[in-house]
Design a protein around this motif. Structure first.
Motif, PDB file in Angstrom:
ATOM      1  N   ARG A 175       0.856  -1.188   0.000  1.00 30.13           N
ATOM      2  CA  ARG A 175       0.000   0.000   0.000  1.00 30.13           C
ATOM      3  C   ARG A 175       0.886   1.230   0.000  1.00 30.13           C
ATOM      4  O   ARG A 175       1.845   1.318   0.764  1.00 30.13           O
ATOM      5  CB  ARG A 175      -0.931   0.012   1.210  1.00 30.13           C
ATOM      6  CG  ARG A 175      -1.794   1.281   1.283  1.00 30.13           C
ATOM      7  CD  ARG A 175      -2.885   1.188   2.327  1.00 30.13           C
ATOM      8  NE  ARG A 175      -3.966   0.325   1.903  1.00 30.13           N
ATOM      9  CZ  ARG A 175      -4.919   0.660   1.037  1.00 30.13           C
ATOM     10  NH1 ARG A 175      -4.917   1.875   0.491  1.00 30.13           N
ATOM     11  NH2 ARG A 175      -5.867  -0.185   0.718  1.00 30.13           N
ATOM     12  N   THR A 176       0.558   2.202  -0.847  1.00 29.53           N
ATOM     13  CA  THR A 176       1.396   3.389  -1.021  1.00 29.53           C
ATOM     14  C   THR A 176       0.578   4.660  -0.814  1.00 29.53           C
ATOM     15  O   THR A 176      -0.644   4.671  -0.983  1.00 29.53           O
ATOM     16  CB  THR A 176       2.012   3.416  -2.424  1.00 29.53           C
ATOM     17  OG1 THR A 176       0.944   3.404  -3.395  1.00 29.53           O
ATOM     18  CG2 THR A 176       2.923   2.212  -2.665  1.00 29.53           C
ATOM     19  N   ALA A 177       1.285   5.735  -0.485  1.00 27.57           N
ATOM     20  CA  ALA A 177       0.617   7.020  -0.259  1.00 27.57           C
ATOM     21  C   ALA A 177       1.513   8.161  -0.726  1.00 27.57           C
ATOM     22  O   ALA A 177       2.739   8.027  -0.788  1.00 27.57           O
ATOM     23  CB  ALA A 177       0.283   7.192   1.219  1.00 27.57           C
ATOM     24  N   ALA A 178       0.881   9.279  -1.051  1.00 27.82           N
ATOM     25  CA  ALA A 178       1.612  10.505  -1.403  1.00 27.82           C
ATOM     26  C   ALA A 178       0.734  11.689  -1.007  1.00 27.82           C
ATOM     27  O   ALA A 178      -0.469  11.541  -0.744  1.00 27.82           O
ATOM     28  CB  ALA A 178       1.935  10.545  -2.896  1.00 27.82           C
ATOM     29  N   PHE A 179       1.346  12.879  -0.993  1.00 24.69           N
ATOM     30  CA  PHE A 179       0.679  14.069  -0.475  1.00 24.69           C
ATOM     31  C   PHE A 179       0.312  15.057  -1.578  1.00 24.69           C
ATOM     32  O   PHE A 179       1.044  15.223  -2.560  1.00 24.69           O
ATOM     33  CB  PHE A 179       1.574  14.776   0.539  1.00 24.69           C
ATOM     34  CG  PHE A 179       1.790  14.006   1.805  1.00 24.69           C
ATOM     35  CD1 PHE A 179       0.885  14.112   2.856  1.00 24.69           C
ATOM     36  CD2 PHE A 179       2.877  13.157   1.948  1.00 24.69           C
ATOM     37  CE1 PHE A 179       1.061  13.397   4.029  1.00 24.69           C
ATOM     38  CE2 PHE A 179       3.075  12.437   3.118  1.00 24.69           C
ATOM     39  CZ  PHE A 179       2.168  12.554   4.162  1.00 24.69           C
ATOM     40  N   ILE A 180      -0.817  15.709  -1.363  1.00 26.57           N
ATOM     41  CA  ILE A 180      -1.228  16.844  -2.180  1.00 26.57           C
ATOM     42  C   ILE A 180      -1.395  18.036  -1.244  1.00 26.57           C
ATOM     43  O   ILE A 180      -1.372  17.879  -0.018  1.00 26.57           O
ATOM     44  CB  ILE A 180      -2.527  16.559  -2.957  1.00 26.57           C
ATOM     45  CG1 ILE A 180      -3.664  16.170  -1.991  1.00 26.57           C
ATOM     46  CG2 ILE A 180      -2.299  15.463  -3.987  1.00 26.57           C
ATOM     47  CD1 ILE A 180      -5.010  15.964  -2.662  1.00 26.57           C
ATOM     48  N   THR A 181      -1.574  19.223  -1.817  1.00 27.17           N
ATOM     49  CA  THR A 181      -1.618  20.416  -0.973  1.00 27.17           C
ATOM     50  C   THR A 181      -2.912  21.202  -1.148  1.00 27.17           C
ATOM     51  O   THR A 181      -3.454  21.302  -2.252  1.00 27.17           O
ATOM     52  CB  THR A 181      -0.404  21.328  -1.252  1.00 27.17           C
ATOM     53  OG1 THR A 181      -0.387  22.389  -0.307  1.00 27.17           O
ATOM     54  CG2 THR A 181      -0.422  21.901  -2.659  1.00 27.17           C
ATOM     55  N   SER A 182      -3.386  21.727  -0.050  1.00 31.54           N
ATOM     56  CA  SER A 182      -4.551  22.606  -0.042  1.00 31.54           C
ATOM     57  C   SER A 182      -4.097  24.045  -0.255  1.00 31.54           C
ATOM     58  O   SER A 182      -3.046  24.455   0.230  1.00 31.54           O
ATOM     59  CB  SER A 182      -5.263  22.487   1.313  1.00 31.54           C
ATOM     60  OG  SER A 182      -6.089  23.608   1.562  1.00 31.54           O
ATOM     61  N   LYS A 183      -4.915  24.817  -0.964  1.00 34.15           N
ATOM     62  CA  LYS A 183      -4.616  26.247  -1.122  1.00 34.15           C
ATOM     63  C   LYS A 183      -5.003  27.027   0.137  1.00 34.15           C
ATOM     64  O   LYS A 183      -4.576  28.165   0.325  1.00 34.15           O
ATOM     65  CB  LYS A 183      -5.345  26.806  -2.337  1.00 34.15           C
ATOM     66  CG  LYS A 183      -4.821  26.271  -3.671  1.00 34.15           C
ATOM     67  CD  LYS A 183      -5.404  27.030  -4.833  1.00 34.15           C
ATOM     68  CE  LYS A 183      -4.962  26.451  -6.179  1.00 34.15           C
ATOM     69  NZ  LYS A 183      -3.524  26.426  -6.344  1.00 34.15           N
ATOM     70  N   GLU A 184      -5.819  26.418   0.993  1.00 41.29           N
ATOM     71  CA  GLU A 184      -6.323  27.088   2.190  1.00 41.29           C
ATOM     72  C   GLU A 184      -5.526  26.739   3.445  1.00 41.29           C
ATOM     73  O   GLU A 184      -5.491  27.506   4.400  1.00 41.29           O
ATOM     74  CB  GLU A 184      -7.796  26.725   2.411  1.00 41.29           C
ATOM     75  CG  GLU A 184      -8.714  27.043   1.238  1.00 41.29           C
ATOM     76  CD  GLU A 184      -8.779  28.524   0.939  1.00 41.29           C
ATOM     77  OE1 GLU A 184      -8.693  29.334   1.878  1.00 41.29           O
ATOM     78  OE2 GLU A 184      -8.915  28.878  -0.246  1.00 41.29           O
ATOM     79  N   GLY A 185      -4.898  25.573   3.466  1.00 41.30           N
ATOM     80  CA  GLY A 185      -4.230  25.100   4.666  1.00 41.30           C
ATOM     81  C   GLY A 185      -2.993  25.910   5.021  1.00 41.30           C
ATOM     82  O   GLY A 185      -2.135  26.143   4.172  1.00 41.30           O
ATOM     83  N   ILE A 220      -0.148   4.941  -6.633  1.00 42.59           N
ATOM     84  CA  ILE A 220      -0.490   5.510  -5.338  1.00 42.59           C
ATOM     85  C   ILE A 220      -1.912   5.086  -4.947  1.00 42.59           C
ATOM     86  O   ILE A 220      -2.854   5.269  -5.709  1.00 42.59           O
ATOM     87  CB  ILE A 220      -0.388   7.053  -5.359  1.00 42.59           C
ATOM     88  CG1 ILE A 220       1.037   7.483  -5.711  1.00 42.59           C
ATOM     89  CG2 ILE A 220      -0.831   7.648  -4.024  1.00 42.59           C
ATOM     90  CD1 ILE A 220       2.111   7.012  -4.735  1.00 42.59           C
ATOM     91  N   ASP A 221      -2.023   4.520  -3.745  1.00 50.28           N
ATOM     92  CA  ASP A 221      -3.322   4.042  -3.257  1.00 50.28           C
ATOM     93  C   ASP A 221      -4.021   5.067  -2.364  1.00 50.28           C
ATOM     94  O   ASP A 221      -5.243   5.186  -2.396  1.00 50.28           O
ATOM     95  CB  ASP A 221      -3.133   2.745  -2.462  1.00 50.28           C
ATOM     96  CG  ASP A 221      -2.459   1.666  -3.284  1.00 50.28           C
ATOM     97  OD1 ASP A 221      -2.983   1.334  -4.355  1.00 50.28           O
ATOM     98  OD2 ASP A 221      -1.394   1.164  -2.860  1.00 50.28           O
ATOM     99  N   ASP A 222      -3.247   5.772  -1.555  1.00 48.17           N
ATOM    100  CA  ASP A 222      -3.820   6.738  -0.612  1.00 48.17           C
ATOM    101  C   ASP A 222      -3.283   8.133  -0.917  1.00 48.17           C
ATOM    102  O   ASP A 222      -2.069   8.340  -0.969  1.00 48.17           O
ATOM    103  CB  ASP A 222      -3.454   6.371   0.831  1.00 48.17           C
ATOM    104  CG  ASP A 222      -4.052   5.042   1.267  1.00 48.17           C
ATOM    105  OD1 ASP A 222      -5.036   4.598   0.640  1.00 48.17           O
ATOM    106  OD2 ASP A 222      -3.550   4.453   2.243  1.00 48.17           O
ATOM    107  N   VAL A 223      -4.187   9.069  -1.115  1.00 54.35           N
ATOM    108  CA  VAL A 223      -3.823  10.463  -1.377  1.00 54.35           C
ATOM    109  C   VAL A 223      -4.184  11.278  -0.143  1.00 54.35           C
ATOM    110  O   VAL A 223      -5.344  11.285   0.286  1.00 54.35           O
ATOM    111  CB  VAL A 223      -4.562  10.991  -2.628  1.00 54.35           C
ATOM    112  CG1 VAL A 223      -4.367  12.493  -2.769  1.00 54.35           C
ATOM    113  CG2 VAL A 223      -4.053  10.272  -3.879  1.00 54.35           C
ATOM    114  N   ILE A 224      -3.180  11.950   0.430  1.00 57.79           N
ATOM    115  CA  ILE A 224      -3.338  12.635   1.707  1.00 57.79           C
ATOM    116  C   ILE A 224      -3.089  14.135   1.524  1.00 57.79           C
ATOM    117  O   ILE A 224      -2.096  14.526   0.894  1.00 57.79           O
ATOM    118  CB  ILE A 224      -2.341  12.084   2.746  1.00 57.79           C
ATOM    119  CG1 ILE A 224      -2.493  10.558   2.879  1.00 57.79           C
ATOM    120  CG2 ILE A 224      -2.525  12.760   4.098  1.00 57.79           C
ATOM    121  CD1 ILE A 224      -1.370   9.906   3.665  1.00 57.79           C
TER     122      ILE A 224
END
Length: 365
Positions: A175-185, A220-224
C-alpha cells in the motif's frame, strides 16, 4: 486495492477543538486516513500522551486510521525501545511512519510487533531501501510506503524521479501514499509552508487535479492532504474524484446538441487498442448512436490538444464517434463539442490502449 483519501493533523501547532471539527468534516466526505506528525513534538512524554491519545481516540471512533510520523530521535527522546512499540499502541495509533529508516533488518523485525501496528516506509528515495527490508522477510501486509511532502517551494519531487521511487514499492504490492496540498491550509510541521505536496508540479494545481494525477499513475493508493485545514469545498471536490479510472472534466460548448451531450457524458468510453498519435478514439459509441442526427456545427476550425470531437452527419460510418484531439488538426467531418479543463490535459498521457475513461461536465468559475 482500495484507494483512499486522507488528511493531516498537527497537534503541536493546532487547537484540539479545531482538529476535531476538521476530522468530522473529513468523515462527512468519506476520508479514511490521518497522517499525524510526532516529529515536531517538544512536550514532555506525559503531555504528548495526553494530547495525542485524545485526538487519536476521537479519530478512531470515527473510523479513521491514524499513522504517526516519527524518526529515530523520537525513540531516544522518549526512551522508547525498538523492541517495544507499546507507547504507540497506547496512543491508539494504527501505525508509525519512519521518516528516517534503520538498517532493513530492524524494520522487518518490528513489522511483527504484537500490536499489529503498520510500519510505513519513506518512499521518496530512489535506492534499494525497500528491497533490503524485503530481503529480511518482513510481515509484508503490515509494511506500507508513503512519500514525503516538501514545504519549501521548488523542492518537491520531479515527476520522473517520483515514478522511479514509487515503482520500487509498488512492485511488491505494498500500500502506497503521497501528499497533495490545499490552497487554504496554513498548518504544517515547520515554520515554512509553501504548500505540502510530494510532486513539485502539483504545488499550484487545483486540489482535485492533484489527486486525479496521483491516482492515474496507478502507483499511489492513498492520497493525503499535507497541510491543514483544507476547506470544505476542497474536501468535497476530492470526494468526487473517481479513484479507479480517469474522469475528465469537460467544458461543453453552447452549440453542442442533446445527442452529443449524451455521447460525452452518459457513456463508458475506452480508447481503441490500435492507437494513433493524433486522437484518442472512443469508437463503440458510434454504433449506439448510428441512427441519431449529429448536425453539423463548429467543424470549420482548427482543433487543438484537449478538444472533444464527435463525427457529424458527413462522416459516414464514423458518425457519432467521440475523439479527443492530441495534436493540432482540422477535419470538417468532426464537430468540436467541448474541451478538457486546461489543468487536466496532463491526464491524457495516462489514456493508453484499452484504457477506460469517463467525462463529466465542468463549468469554470
Amino acid at each position: 486495492m482500495e484507494r483512499r483519501l486522507g488528511i493531516s493533523i498537527y497537534p503541536e501547532h493546532s487547537i484540539m477543538e479545531e482538529d476535531k471539527k476538521y476530522i468530522d468534516l473529513a468523515k462527512k466526505y468519506g476520508f479514511k486516513r490521518i497522517f499525524m506528525c510526532l516529529l515536531s513534538a517538544n512536550e514532555s512524554i506525559e503531555e504528548v500522551k495526553r494530547t495525542f491519545k485524545e485526538i487519536i481516540s476521537y479519530a478512531n471512533d470515527r473510523g479513521f486510521e491514524v499513522i504517526l510520523d516519527i524518526a529515530p530521535n523520537i525513540f531516544d527522546k522518549y526512551s522508547i525501545s525498538y523492541d517495544d512499540l507499546s507507547f504507540f499502541n497506547d496512543l491508539g495509533a494504527f501505525g508509525i511512519r519512519l521518516d528516517v529508516g534503520f538498517d532493513g533488518s530492524k524494520e522487518a523485525k518490528i513489522s511483527f510487533n504484537p500490536y499489529n501496528l503498520r510500519i510505513e516506509i519513506n518512499m521518496s528515495n530512489d535506492v534499494a531501501y525497500i528491497d533490503n527490508i524485503i530481503t529480511y522477510k518482513p510481515n509484508k501486509p503490515f509494511i506500507y510506503g508513503c512519500h514525503n511532502f516538501y514545504p519549501q517551494k521548488g523542492t518537491g519531487l520531479p515527476y520522473d524521479f517520483f515514478i522511479k521511487c514509487s515503482e520500487r514499492f509498488k512492485k511488491y504490492g505494498l500500500r502506497t501514499a503521497a501528499f497533495i496540498t490545499s490552497k487554504e491550509g496554513k498548518i504544517g510541521p515547520w515554520d515554512i509552508n509553501d504548500g505540502l505536496c510530494t510532486l513539485e508540479e502539483h504545488r499550484n494545481l487545483p486540489i482535485d487535479v492533484q489527486a486525479k494525477h496521483l491516482f492515474a499513475t496507478e502507483l499511489i493508493d492513498d492520497v493525503i492532504i499535507g497541510n491543514a485545514y483544507a476547506s470544505e469545498e476542497e474536501l468535497e471536490a476530492l470526494s468526487k474524484v473517481n479513484r479507479y479510472q480517469i474522469e475528465l472534466s469537460v467544458e461543453i460548448l453552447e452549440e453542442t446538441t442533446d445527442v452529443e451531450r449524451k455521447i460525452i457524458l452518459n457513456e463508458q468510453h475506452h480508447r481503441r487498442g490500435d492507437i494513433t498519435h493524433e486522437v484518442v478514439r472512443s469508437t463503440e459509441v458510434r454504433v449506439k448512436y448510428s441512427k441519431d442526427n449529429v448536425e453539423i456545427h463548429n467543424n470549420d476550425i482548427s482543433f487543438k490538444k484537449g478538444d472533444i470531437l464527435i463525427g457529424n452527419n458527413n462522416f459516414g460510418k464514423y458518425k457519432g464517434e467521440l475523439q479527443i484531439a492530441l495534436l493540432d488538426s482540422k477535419d470538417e467531418r468532426k464537430n468540436k463539442v467541448g474541451r478538457i479543463r486546461e489543468e487536466e490535459l496532463v491526464l491524457l498521457d495516462f489514456i493508453n490502449p484499452w484504457s477506460k475513461f469517463k467525462m463529466v461536465e465542468y463549468k469554470r468559475k
